[in-house]
Design a protein around this motif. Structure first.
Motif, mmCIF file in Angstrom:
data_model
loop_
_atom_site.group_PDB
_atom_site.id
_atom_site.type_symbol
_atom_site.label_atom_id
_atom_site.label_comp_id
_atom_site.label_asym_id
_atom_site.label_seq_id
_atom_site.Cartn_x
_atom_site.Cartn_y
_atom_site.Cartn_z
ATOM 1 N N LEU A 134 0.819 -1.204 0.000
ATOM 2 C CA LEU A 134 0.000 0.000 0.000
ATOM 3 C C LEU A 134 0.857 1.260 0.000
ATOM 4 O O LEU A 134 0.601 2.213 -0.738
ATOM 5 C CB LEU A 134 -0.927 0.004 1.225
ATOM 6 C CG LEU A 134 -2.201 -0.816 1.126
ATOM 7 C CD1 LEU A 134 -2.913 -0.831 2.474
ATOM 8 C CD2 LEU A 134 -3.130 -0.264 0.056
ATOM 9 N N LEU A 135 1.890 1.266 0.839
ATOM 10 C CA LEU A 135 2.753 2.441 0.942
ATOM 11 C C LEU A 135 3.499 2.688 -0.361
ATOM 12 O O LEU A 135 3.810 3.836 -0.681
ATOM 13 C CB LEU A 135 3.741 2.262 2.092
ATOM 14 C CG LEU A 135 3.124 2.312 3.492
ATOM 15 C CD1 LEU A 135 4.100 1.783 4.526
ATOM 16 C CD2 LEU A 135 2.691 3.734 3.847
ATOM 17 N N ASN A 136 3.759 1.643 -1.117
ATOM 18 C CA ASN A 136 4.444 1.797 -2.404
ATOM 19 C C ASN A 136 3.573 2.481 -3.447
ATOM 20 O O ASN A 136 4.072 2.890 -4.496
ATOM 21 C CB ASN A 136 4.924 0.445 -2.922
ATOM 22 C CG ASN A 136 6.367 0.154 -2.567
ATOM 23 O OD1 ASN A 136 7.272 0.676 -3.195
ATOM 24 N ND2 ASN A 136 6.577 -0.648 -1.536
ATOM 25 N N THR A 137 2.273 2.587 -3.190
ATOM 26 C CA THR A 137 1.389 3.297 -4.126
ATOM 27 C C THR A 137 1.238 4.768 -3.752
ATOM 28 O O THR A 137 0.597 5.524 -4.474
ATOM 29 C CB THR A 137 -0.022 2.657 -4.151
ATOM 30 O OG1 THR A 137 -0.660 2.838 -2.882
ATOM 31 C CG2 THR A 137 0.058 1.177 -4.480
ATOM 32 N N CYS A 138 1.809 5.194 -2.614
ATOM 33 C CA CYS A 138 1.690 6.573 -2.149
ATOM 34 C C CYS A 138 2.938 7.368 -2.522
ATOM 35 O O CYS A 138 4.010 6.793 -2.709
ATOM 36 C CB CYS A 138 1.530 6.611 -0.621
ATOM 37 S SG CYS A 138 0.147 5.654 0.021
ATOM 38 N N ILE A 139 2.803 8.679 -2.623
ATOM 39 C CA ILE A 139 3.980 9.530 -2.806
ATOM 40 C C ILE A 139 3.880 10.752 -1.900
ATOM 41 O O ILE A 139 2.784 11.198 -1.561
ATOM 42 C CB ILE A 139 4.192 9.980 -4.271
ATOM 43 C CG1 ILE A 139 3.077 10.900 -4.743
ATOM 44 C CG2 ILE A 139 4.355 8.802 -5.196
ATOM 45 C CD1 ILE A 139 3.372 11.529 -6.103
ATOM 46 N N GLY A 140 5.025 11.267 -1.523
ATOM 47 C CA GLY A 140 5.083 12.408 -0.621
ATOM 48 C C GLY A 140 5.076 13.742 -1.336
ATOM 49 O O GLY A 140 5.071 13.828 -2.567
ATOM 50 N N HIS A 141 5.112 14.792 -0.544
ATOM 51 C CA HIS A 141 5.010 16.174 -1.023
ATOM 52 C C HIS A 141 6.124 16.519 -2.014
ATOM 53 O O HIS A 141 5.871 17.058 -3.100
ATOM 54 C CB HIS A 141 5.067 17.092 0.206
ATOM 55 C CG HIS A 141 5.034 18.545 -0.097
ATOM 56 N ND1 HIS A 141 6.160 19.334 -0.058
ATOM 57 C CD2 HIS A 141 4.018 19.352 -0.431
ATOM 58 C CE1 HIS A 141 5.827 20.573 -0.358
ATOM 59 N NE2 HIS A 141 4.544 20.619 -0.591
ATOM 60 N N GLU A 142 7.359 16.221 -1.671
ATOM 61 C CA GLU A 142 8.489 16.573 -2.539
ATOM 62 C C GLU A 142 8.442 15.810 -3.858
ATOM 63 O O GLU A 142 8.631 16.373 -4.933
ATOM 64 C CB GLU A 142 9.808 16.299 -1.819
ATOM 65 C CG GLU A 142 10.056 17.189 -0.625
ATOM 66 C CD GLU A 142 11.370 16.845 0.068
ATOM 67 O OE1 GLU A 142 12.208 16.170 -0.552
ATOM 68 O OE2 GLU A 142 11.546 17.260 1.218
ATOM 69 N N THR A 143 8.197 14.500 -3.763
ATOM 70 C CA THR A 143 8.157 13.660 -4.973
ATOM 71 C C THR A 143 7.026 14.097 -5.888
ATOM 72 O O THR A 143 7.188 14.163 -7.108
ATOM 73 C CB THR A 143 7.990 12.182 -4.585
ATOM 74 O OG1 THR A 143 9.056 11.806 -3.706
ATOM 75 C CG2 THR A 143 8.015 11.289 -5.804
ATOM 76 N N PHE A 144 5.871 14.426 -5.318
ATOM 77 C CA PHE A 144 4.724 14.887 -6.105
ATOM 78 C C PHE A 144 5.088 16.150 -6.883
ATOM 79 O O PHE A 144 4.857 16.249 -8.086
ATOM 80 C CB PHE A 144 3.537 15.154 -5.186
ATOM 81 C CG PHE A 144 2.325 15.721 -5.893
ATOM 82 C CD1 PHE A 144 1.470 14.888 -6.599
ATOM 83 C CD2 PHE A 144 2.049 17.076 -5.853
ATOM 84 C CE1 PHE A 144 0.356 15.405 -7.255
ATOM 85 C CE2 PHE A 144 0.944 17.605 -6.496
ATOM 86 C CZ PHE A 144 0.097 16.764 -7.208
#
Length: 444
Positions: A316-326
């Motif tokens: 599940l976490l591998n499908t999320c991205i953080g603020h900087e990466t976005f």
């Protein structure tokens, strides 16, 4: 705030531990900055040390704005060597201006070359290779503030892993942050798969002129944009996953000591995934990743788990991205797009998209009503934290064998619905307002 203060008294816990333990059972807990200041004062009074929970750049600025703290006292509330306030770099701990907050704030500026701290948080310093060893400049500072604090700035022109560097000017950086905020409804600094799909639909609308309905966007185009946002198709997917792992590690590392504990992992995962994380899930992370079995994970140990684990939480976490990466990926994705005929800059159009999704100044959502009415057992069998609605529910109170209820707020004065059942009440008249910090001090 009162529950946290009580735990500091009764359990002899420092502020950081007390706050984290309460958040583990009630994720929407977020004392206002004035109350945080008083909890820092209480920690110093009880343990003759602190702060164990260093205040962020923005929190310090708010306290200076309200003249609640003096410049000379900054070191009591933050370990940042310099803070930025009203376009001035101020040295924490200076004795140059003992006269007050706002008036004294202009008295001392850091040298023009200072770059240790950026507005919205400090710039992380590379960790030392050995476990638990950090450079002095990195001590107890985090780029990721706790939930409720303002979001950190985007990494304007850097690349992580194998992703190319993309120049991001100040206007575009602000627009990217605004769009991220509009999508990040859970205020956890990460976007879930569903939120990324929504972002993809919005960006397809922008690409096609900006006037269409995101719900009508072509499924094929949305899928293509989604893949770009997830880093699929990059030369090295492992490099992009490493970038996400690094952001997630910093999100979990709430005290910025370069290590994450079981409690920090549970809290961080719950905030990002938006659901309760079972003990066995956290145990699985540590059984797989904690090579030296010391109960703490280094960035390398966590990165290995994130890249190699087949746990459901890792997937599940591998499908999320953080603020900087976005921000970095949206900037790269839109770089070659033609600006529509109206001639608006890309930054303006991204902000317009964000405001369509969530009007400016819309309040952040820290938890649905059912979360607020939850009976959160802070100390099982002894101390429960909930809202007034749940405390007035006779069945709920009876199910937990409650004997005393403390009500905080003037609106609850003389409201004692279970008094006839023998339950004793204490009402504390404090309003949830930063400027009520003096009243909070007296009550604590």
């Amino acid at each position: 705030a009162f529950v946290i203060g009580y735990l500091m008294h009764s359990e002899k816990w420092p502020l950081a531990k007390a706050l984290q333990e309460v958040r583990l059972v009630r994720r929407l807990v977020d004392p206002n900055v004035g109350f945080r200041k008083q909890l820092c004062d209480l920690e110093r009074e009880l343990f003759k040390q602190g702060p164990s929970w260093s205040m962020t750049q923005e929190e310090v600025s708010d306290l200076l704005d309200m003249d609640i703290i003096k410049l000379a006292d900054l070191k009591l509330y933050t370990d940042l060597p310099f803070v930025q306030y009203e376009d001035q770099w101020l040295q924490a701990g200076s004795n140059a201006a003992a006269g007050g907050g706002k008036a004294a704030a202009k008295a001392l500026s850091a040298p023009a070359s200072t770059s240790a701290v950026a507005r919205g948080g400090s710039k992380p310093t590379p960790q030392a290779a050995s476990k638990g060893v950090r450079s002095p400049a990195a001590k107890s500072r985090s780029k990721y503030p706790p939930p409720g604090a303002r979001r950190p700035s985007n990494n304007s022109a850097s690349a992580t892993g194998s992703e190319p560097a993309v120049p991001i000017d100040a206007k575009l950086q602000t627009a990217l942050s605004t769009l991220f905020d509009a999508l990040d409804t859970s205020v956890c600094f990460f976007l879930s798969l569903d939120q990324l799909k929504r972002a993809a639909a919005l960006l397809v609308t922008l690409k096609n002129g900006g006037d269409g309905n995101p719900d009508d966007a072509s499924a094929k185009e949305v899928e293509e944009v989604l893949k770009a946002l997830q880093g699929k198709g990059n030369a090295s997917k492992k490099g992009t996953d490493t970038a996400t792992a690094a952001e997630l590690f910093r999100r979990c590392d709430s005290n910025s000591d370069g290590l994450i504990t079981r409690a920090e992992v549970a809290m961080g995962f719950r905030e990002v995934l938006g659901r309760n994380v079972e003990s066995k899930e956290v145990d699985s992370v540590f059984c797989s990743a904690d090579d030296d079995r010391d109960g703490k994970l280094t960035p390398a140990e966590f990165n290995k788990w994130f890249l190699e684990s087949t746990d459901d939480s890792a997937k599940l976490l591998n499908t999320c991205i953080g603020h900087e990466t976005f921000g970095r990926r949206v900037a790269a994705l839109t770089k070659g797009w033609k600006v529509p005929a109206e001639g608006k800059a890309l930054a303006s159009q991204l902000e317009a998209l964000a405001h369509r999704e969530k009007p400016p100044h819309a309040p952040a959502i820290f938890g649905p009503d059912e979360d607020r009415a939850k009976l959160s057992e802070v100390l099982p069998g002894h101390l429960i934290l909930t809202n007034w609605r749940a405390a007035a529910d006779a069945e709920a109170v009876s199910s937990k064998s409650v004997s005393h209820i403390v009500c905080v707020g003037a609106e609850f004065e003389n409201e004692e619905p279970h008094a006839k059942a023998g339950i004793k009440y204490l009402n504390i008249v404090v309003t949830d307002d930063e400027e009520q910090e003096a009243t909070m001090k007296a009550a604590l």
